[in-house]
Design a protein around this motif. Structure first.
Motif, PDB file in Angstrom:
ATOM      1  N   ALA A  45       8.939 -24.532 150.157  1.00  0.00           N
ATOM      2  CA  ALA A  45       9.789 -25.490 149.440  1.00  0.00           C
ATOM      3  C   ALA A  45       9.075 -26.040 148.212  1.00  0.00           C
ATOM      4  CB  ALA A  45      10.207 -26.627 150.371  1.00  0.00           C
ATOM      5  N   ALA A  46       7.773 -26.293 148.327  1.00  0.00           N
ATOM      6  CA  ALA A  46       7.010 -26.821 147.192  1.00  0.00           C
ATOM      7  C   ALA A  46       6.960 -25.801 146.055  1.00  0.00           C
ATOM      8  CB  ALA A  46       5.605 -27.199 147.635  1.00  0.00           C
ATOM      9  N   GLU A  47       6.700 -24.551 146.380  1.00  0.00           N
ATOM     10  CA  GLU A  47       6.640 -23.505 145.354  1.00  0.00           C
ATOM     11  C   GLU A  47       7.981 -23.353 144.654  1.00  0.00           C
ATOM     12  OE1 GLU A  47       4.080 -21.798 144.162  1.00  0.00           O
ATOM     13  OE2 GLU A  47       2.666 -22.744 145.520  1.00  0.00           O
ATOM     14  N   ARG A  48       9.084 -23.380 145.415  1.00  0.00           N
ATOM     15  CA  ARG A  48      10.417 -23.276 144.804  1.00  0.00           C
ATOM     16  C   ARG A  48      10.693 -24.462 143.893  1.00  0.00           C
ATOM     17  NH1 ARG A  48      12.036 -21.722 150.040  1.00  0.00           N
ATOM     18  NH2 ARG A  48      12.896 -23.790 150.359  1.00  0.00           N
ATOM     19  N   ALA A  49      10.353 -25.662 144.352  1.00  0.00           N
ATOM     20  CA  ALA A  49      10.601 -26.868 143.556  1.00  0.00           C
ATOM     21  C   ALA A  49       9.786 -26.845 142.265  1.00  0.00           C
ATOM     22  CB  ALA A  49      10.272 -28.117 144.370  1.00  0.00           C
ATOM     23  N   MET A  50       8.506 -26.466 142.358  1.00  0.00           N
ATOM     24  CA  MET A  50       7.663 -26.411 141.151  1.00  0.00           C
ATOM     25  C   MET A  50       8.168 -25.338 140.179  1.00  0.00           C
ATOM     26  SD  MET A  50       3.757 -27.222 142.373  1.00  0.00           S
ATOM     27  CE  MET A  50       3.559 -25.682 143.247  1.00  0.00           C
ATOM     28  N   ALA A  51       8.601 -24.195 140.709  1.00  0.00           N
ATOM     29  CA  ALA A  51       9.128 -23.137 139.845  1.00  0.00           C
ATOM     30  C   ALA A  51      10.403 -23.601 139.142  1.00  0.00           C
ATOM     31  CB  ALA A  51       9.391 -21.874 140.660  1.00  0.00           C
ATOM     32  N   SER A 108       2.651 -26.045 138.277  1.00  0.00           N
ATOM     33  CA  SER A 108       3.391 -25.005 137.587  1.00  0.00           C
ATOM     34  C   SER A 108       3.973 -25.638 136.328  1.00  0.00           C
ATOM     35  CB  SER A 108       4.509 -24.470 138.494  1.00  0.00           C
ATOM     36  OG  SER A 108       5.219 -23.453 137.850  1.00  0.00           O
ATOM     37  N   LEU A 109       3.600 -25.104 135.161  1.00  0.00           N
ATOM     38  CA  LEU A 109       4.050 -25.665 133.892  1.00  0.00           C
ATOM     39  C   LEU A 109       5.027 -24.723 133.202  1.00  0.00           C
ATOM     40  CD1 LEU A 109       0.645 -27.010 132.547  1.00  0.00           C
ATOM     41  CD2 LEU A 109       2.538 -28.349 133.498  1.00  0.00           C
ATOM     42  N   ALA A 110       5.957 -25.308 132.458  1.00  0.00           N
ATOM     43  CA  ALA A 110       6.891 -24.520 131.658  1.00  0.00           C
ATOM     44  C   ALA A 110       6.087 -23.707 130.646  1.00  0.00           C
ATOM     45  CB  ALA A 110       7.875 -25.442 130.951  1.00  0.00           C
ATOM     46  N   PRO A 111       6.543 -22.499 130.302  1.00  0.00           N
ATOM     47  CA  PRO A 111       5.782 -21.657 129.379  1.00  0.00           C
ATOM     48  C   PRO A 111       5.607 -22.298 127.998  1.00  0.00           C
ATOM     49  CG  PRO A 111       7.860 -20.603 130.014  1.00  0.00           C
ATOM     50  CD  PRO A 111       7.747 -21.861 130.794  1.00  0.00           C
ATOM     51  N   THR A 112       6.577 -23.052 127.568  1.00  0.00           N
ATOM     52  CA  THR A 112       6.494 -23.752 126.286  1.00  0.00           C
ATOM     53  C   THR A 112       7.124 -25.130 126.440  1.00  0.00           C
ATOM     54  OG1 THR A 112       8.618 -22.882 125.536  1.00  0.00           O
ATOM     55  CG2 THR A 112       6.649 -21.644 124.896  1.00  0.00           C
ATOM     56  N   ARG A 113       6.741 -26.035 125.555  1.00  0.00           N
ATOM     57  CA  ARG A 113       7.344 -27.376 125.542  1.00  0.00           C
ATOM     58  C   ARG A 113       8.524 -27.356 124.603  1.00  0.00           C
ATOM     59  NH1 ARG A 113       5.076 -32.172 124.386  1.00  0.00           N
ATOM     60  NH2 ARG A 113       6.515 -32.940 125.901  1.00  0.00           N
ATOM     61  N   GLY A 114       9.402 -28.283 124.802  1.00  0.00           N
ATOM     62  CA  GLY A 114      10.514 -28.375 123.863  1.00  0.00           C
ATOM     63  C   GLY A 114      11.731 -28.968 124.501  1.00  0.00           C
ATOM     64  N   ARG A 115      12.759 -28.186 124.551  1.00  0.00           N
ATOM     65  CA  ARG A 115      14.068 -28.676 124.979  1.00  0.00           C
ATOM     66  C   ARG A 115      14.275 -28.518 126.476  1.00  0.00           C
ATOM     67  NH1 ARG A 115      17.295 -26.084 119.891  1.00  0.00           N
ATOM     68  NH2 ARG A 115      16.231 -27.352 118.371  1.00  0.00           N
ATOM     69  N   THR A 116      13.424 -29.133 127.257  1.00  0.00           N
ATOM     70  CA  THR A 116      13.521 -29.054 128.705  1.00  0.00           C
ATOM     71  C   THR A 116      13.642 -30.446 129.296  1.00  0.00           C
ATOM     72  OG1 THR A 116      11.122 -29.146 128.953  1.00  0.00           O
ATOM     73  CG2 THR A 116      12.111 -26.950 128.813  1.00  0.00           C
ATOM     74  N   VAL A 117      14.167 -30.526 130.498  1.00  0.00           N
ATOM     75  CA  VAL A 117      14.252 -31.800 131.210  1.00  0.00           C
ATOM     76  C   VAL A 117      12.870 -32.156 131.745  1.00  0.00           C
ATOM     77  CG1 VAL A 117      15.287 -32.988 133.179  1.00  0.00           C
ATOM     78  CG2 VAL A 117      16.681 -31.454 131.790  1.00  0.00           C
ATOM     79  N   LEU A 118      12.199 -31.183 132.340  1.00  0.00           N
ATOM     80  CA  LEU A 118      10.858 -31.377 132.899  1.00  0.00           C
ATOM     81  C   LEU A 118       9.901 -30.369 132.279  1.00  0.00           C
ATOM     82  CD1 LEU A 118      11.905 -31.725 136.642  1.00  0.00           C
ATOM     83  CD2 LEU A 118      10.949 -33.545 135.206  1.00  0.00           C
ATOM     84  N   ASP A 119       8.632 -30.725 132.269  1.00  0.00           N
ATOM     85  CA  ASP A 119       7.619 -29.831 131.739  1.00  0.00           C
ATOM     86  C   ASP A 119       6.924 -29.037 132.832  1.00  0.00           C
ATOM     87  OD1 ASP A 119       7.699 -30.581 128.865  1.00  0.00           O
ATOM     88  OD2 ASP A 119       7.253 -32.553 129.699  1.00  0.00           O
ATOM     89  N   GLY A 120       7.302 -29.291 134.082  1.00  0.00           N
ATOM     90  CA  GLY A 120       6.703 -28.565 135.183  1.00  0.00           C
ATOM     91  C   GLY A 120       6.705 -29.367 136.458  1.00  0.00           C
TER      92      GLY A 120
END
Length: 187
Positions: free
Chosen positions: A116-122, A17-29
Motif C-alpha cells: 500500500a505504501a509503494e502504491r501511494a508513493m507512486a 518517490s519523487l515526481a520526475p519533474t516539478r511543475g504542474r502537479t498537485v504533489l511532488d512525491g
C-alpha cells in the motif's frame, strides 16, 4: 532562541518517490517514514531533498502526528526550521527550499503495509495525479487521465495553497507559469 537539535545517529536513507519533474502537479512525491520521530526521520529526507532541490530551510508538519516538537534541526552544515501546524493535514509535509520553492509530499504512515505504501508513493509522484495527499491514503490509487477531467470535476480538485482549479494547470496550451504559490512561513 529555540534549541537546535543535532541527530544522535547518521540518517537513514528515506523511502521516497519523487515526481520526475516539478511543475504542474498537485504533489511532488511521497515519503514513507519508518516512525513518527522527527529527529530520526527528517535528516535523511532533508539530505535527499537537498541533492535534488538545493538547500532546505523550512519544513511544515502536522502538530498532532509526530512524537516530538523540535523547532530547529541540524542537517549537515545547515539548520532547518521546523514548523508545527494544527491545520496542516497529517498526510502532507511541506518543504521550503533556499530558492523559496515549495515541495509538497504525501506522508505515508509508518505502519502502512509495504504494498500500500509503494502504491501511494507512486501515485503521489505521478505527474498526472490530481488527488491530494489525504485522498490518496483514504481511497487508494486509481488511474487517472488528466485529459478526461471535466470542468465540473476540475473544481473538485483545488491546489493546496492557491485555490486554483486543477483544470487551470492541466489545460493543453495554457501558458500559466509553472511556479506554485508559496505558503506563508512564520519567522
Amino acid at each position: 532562541m529555540p534549541t537546535t537539535v543535532i541527530p544522535p545517529s547518521p540518517p537513514s536513507r528515506p523511502r521516497l518517490s519523487l515526481a520526475p519533474t516539478r511543475g504542474r502537479t498537485v504533489l511532488d512525491g511521497g515519503w514513507w517514514p519508518r516512525s513518527w520521530d522527527p529527529v530520526a526521520e527528517l535528516p535523511g529526507l532533508v539530505l535527499t531533498l537537498t541533492e535534488r532541490h538545493g538547500r532546505i530551510r523550512h519544513i511544515m508538519l502536522n502538530i498532532h502526528t509526530w512524537d516530538s516538537r523540535i523547532r530547529r534541526l541540524a542537517v549537515g552544515p545547515d539548520v532547518v526550521r521546523i514548523g508545527w501546524f494544527d491545520t496542516l493535514d497529517p498526510a502532507l509535509l511541506i518543504v521550503t527550499t533556499g530558492r523559496d520553492d515549495q515541495v509538497d509530499l504525501l506522508v505515508v504512515p509508518p505502519a502502512t503495509t509495504p504494498e500500500a505504501a509503494e502504491r501511494a508513493m507512486a501515485t503521489a509522484a505521478d505527474p498526472t495525479n490530481l488527488r491530494h495527499a489525504p485522498d490518496i491514503l483514504t481511497t487508494g490509487p486509481t488511474p487517472q487521465d488528466a485529459t478526461t477531467t471535466t470542468s465540473s470535476d476540475a473544481y473538485a480538485v483545488w491546489d493546496n495553497e492557491g485555490g486554483s482549479p486543477a483544470s487551470a494547470r492541466i489545460h493543453r496550451g495554457h501558458t500559466e507559469s509553472t511556479t506554485r504559490p508559496r505558503t506563508g512561513v512564520p519567522a
